[in-house]
Design a protein around this motif. Structure first.
Motif, PDB file in Angstrom:
ATOM      1  N   MET A   1       3.539 -29.234 -21.652  1.00 37.29           N
ATOM      2  CA  MET A   1       4.481 -30.277 -21.272  1.00 37.29           C
ATOM      3  C   MET A   1       4.971 -30.992 -22.536  1.00 37.29           C
ATOM      4  SD  MET A   1       3.974 -33.515 -18.757  1.00 37.29           S
ATOM      5  CE  MET A   1       4.677 -32.891 -17.258  1.00 37.29           C
ATOM      6  N   ILE A   2       6.230 -31.354 -22.552  1.00 39.90           N
ATOM      7  CA  ILE A   2       6.857 -32.032 -23.683  1.00 39.90           C
ATOM      8  C   ILE A   2       6.716 -33.541 -23.488  1.00 39.90           C
ATOM      9  CG2 ILE A   2       9.024 -32.395 -24.917  1.00 39.90           C
ATOM     10  CD1 ILE A   2       7.969 -29.577 -25.203  1.00 39.90           C
ATOM     11  N   ASP A   3       6.345 -34.233 -24.547  1.00 40.46           N
ATOM     12  CA  ASP A   3       6.246 -35.690 -24.502  1.00 40.46           C
ATOM     13  C   ASP A   3       7.589 -36.275 -24.930  1.00 40.46           C
ATOM     14  OD1 ASP A   3       5.569 -38.333 -24.547  1.00 40.46           O
ATOM     15  OD2 ASP A   3       4.018 -38.143 -26.069  1.00 40.46           O
ATOM     16  N   ALA A   4       8.362 -36.751 -23.965  1.00 37.99           N
ATOM     17  CA  ALA A   4       9.706 -37.275 -24.236  1.00 37.99           C
ATOM     18  C   ALA A   4       9.681 -38.498 -25.138  1.00 37.99           C
ATOM     19  CB  ALA A   4      10.413 -37.602 -22.925  1.00 37.99           C
ATOM     20  N   SER A   5       8.558 -39.212 -25.182  1.00 37.22           N
ATOM     21  CA  SER A   5       8.499 -40.408 -26.018  1.00 37.22           C
ATOM     22  C   SER A   5       8.490 -40.061 -27.504  1.00 37.22           C
ATOM     23  CB  SER A   5       7.259 -41.240 -25.674  1.00 37.22           C
ATOM     24  OG  SER A   5       6.075 -40.530 -26.011  1.00 37.22           O
ATOM     25  N   LYS A   6       8.187 -38.814 -27.856  1.00 33.10           N
ATOM     26  CA  LYS A   6       8.166 -38.388 -29.250  1.00 33.10           C
ATOM     27  C   LYS A   6       9.503 -37.796 -29.694  1.00 33.10           C
ATOM     28  CE  LYS A   6       3.239 -37.587 -29.397  1.00 33.10           C
ATOM     29  NZ  LYS A   6       2.158 -36.628 -29.636  1.00 33.10           N
ATOM     30  N   ALA A   7      10.445 -37.693 -28.779  1.00 30.89           N
ATOM     31  CA  ALA A   7      11.754 -37.134 -29.105  1.00 30.89           C
ATOM     32  C   ALA A   7      12.549 -38.099 -29.967  1.00 30.89           C
ATOM     33  CB  ALA A   7      12.535 -36.822 -27.832  1.00 30.89           C
ATOM     34  N   LYS A   8      13.223 -37.556 -30.959  1.00 32.78           N
ATOM     35  CA  LYS A   8      14.094 -38.381 -31.808  1.00 32.78           C
ATOM     36  C   LYS A   8      15.318 -38.775 -30.985  1.00 32.78           C
ATOM     37  CE  LYS A   8      12.693 -35.839 -35.894  1.00 32.78           C
ATOM     38  NZ  LYS A   8      13.096 -34.886 -36.925  1.00 32.78           N
ATOM     39  N   PRO A   9      15.872 -39.965 -31.217  1.00 35.72           N
ATOM     40  CA  PRO A   9      17.045 -40.375 -30.442  1.00 35.72           C
ATOM     41  C   PRO A   9      18.277 -39.545 -30.824  1.00 35.72           C
ATOM     42  CG  PRO A   9      16.552 -41.996 -32.123  1.00 35.72           C
ATOM     43  CD  PRO A   9      15.427 -41.012 -32.149  1.00 35.72           C
ATOM     44  N   LEU A  10      19.138 -39.350 -29.870  1.00 39.52           N
ATOM     45  CA  LEU A  10      20.393 -38.634 -30.089  1.00 39.52           C
ATOM     46  C   LEU A  10      21.515 -39.662 -30.042  1.00 39.52           C
ATOM     47  CD1 LEU A  10      21.881 -35.957 -30.434  1.00 39.52           C
ATOM     48  CD2 LEU A  10      21.920 -35.762 -27.962  1.00 39.52           C
ATOM     49  N   ILE A  11      22.235 -39.802 -31.136  1.00 38.59           N
ATOM     50  CA  ILE A  11      23.310 -40.788 -31.225  1.00 38.59           C
ATOM     51  C   ILE A  11      24.633 -40.058 -31.369  1.00 38.59           C
ATOM     52  CG2 ILE A  11      24.225 -42.720 -32.559  1.00 38.59           C
ATOM     53  CD1 ILE A  11      21.292 -43.214 -33.498  1.00 38.59           C
ATOM     54  N   TRP A  12      25.515 -40.260 -30.415  1.00 40.30           N
ATOM     55  CA  TRP A  12      26.841 -39.638 -30.443  1.00 40.30           C
ATOM     56  C   TRP A  12      27.776 -40.526 -31.250  1.00 40.30           C
ATOM     57  CZ3 TRP A  12      27.255 -34.818 -28.606  1.00 40.30           C
ATOM     58  CH2 TRP A  12      26.271 -34.371 -27.735  1.00 40.30           C
ATOM     59  N   VAL A  13      28.517 -39.936 -32.160  1.00 38.07           N
ATOM     60  CA  VAL A  13      29.404 -40.683 -33.049  1.00 38.07           C
ATOM     61  C   VAL A  13      30.855 -40.396 -32.672  1.00 38.07           C
ATOM     62  CG1 VAL A  13      30.095 -41.041 -35.446  1.00 38.07           C
ATOM     63  CG2 VAL A  13      27.704 -40.581 -34.906  1.00 38.07           C
ATOM     64  N   GLY A  14      31.635 -41.465 -32.600  1.00 33.18           N
ATOM     65  CA  GLY A  14      33.060 -41.312 -32.302  1.00 33.18           C
ATOM     66  C   GLY A  14      33.289 -40.617 -30.964  1.00 33.18           C
TER      67      GLY A  14
END
Length: 57
Positions: A1-14
């Motif tokens: 199982m993947i721990d979502a709390s360890k995922a890096k944030p994804l920031i959309w630009v423009g």
């Protein structure tokens, strides 16, 4: 199982998110998975490292 709390944030630009949503479904799915792998700290097998960034290590 993947721990979502360890995922890096994804920031959309423009307009990047709006632009990606215009892609065909297959391309959007492929890109989405590649972004998911990157958020987990990995690199998708088809990802290319930009020149001048020290090899992306």
């Amino acid at each position: 199982m993947i721990d979502a709390s360890k995922a890096k944030p994804l920031i959309w630009v423009g307009s990047s998110l709006k632009d990606v949503r215009k892609f065909p479904d297959e391309a959007t799915s492929h890109l989405g998975y590649a972004l998911y792998v990157a958020q987990q700290g990995g690199r998708h097998r088809n990802a290319k490292v930009l020149k001048g960034f020290g090899g992306g290590a």
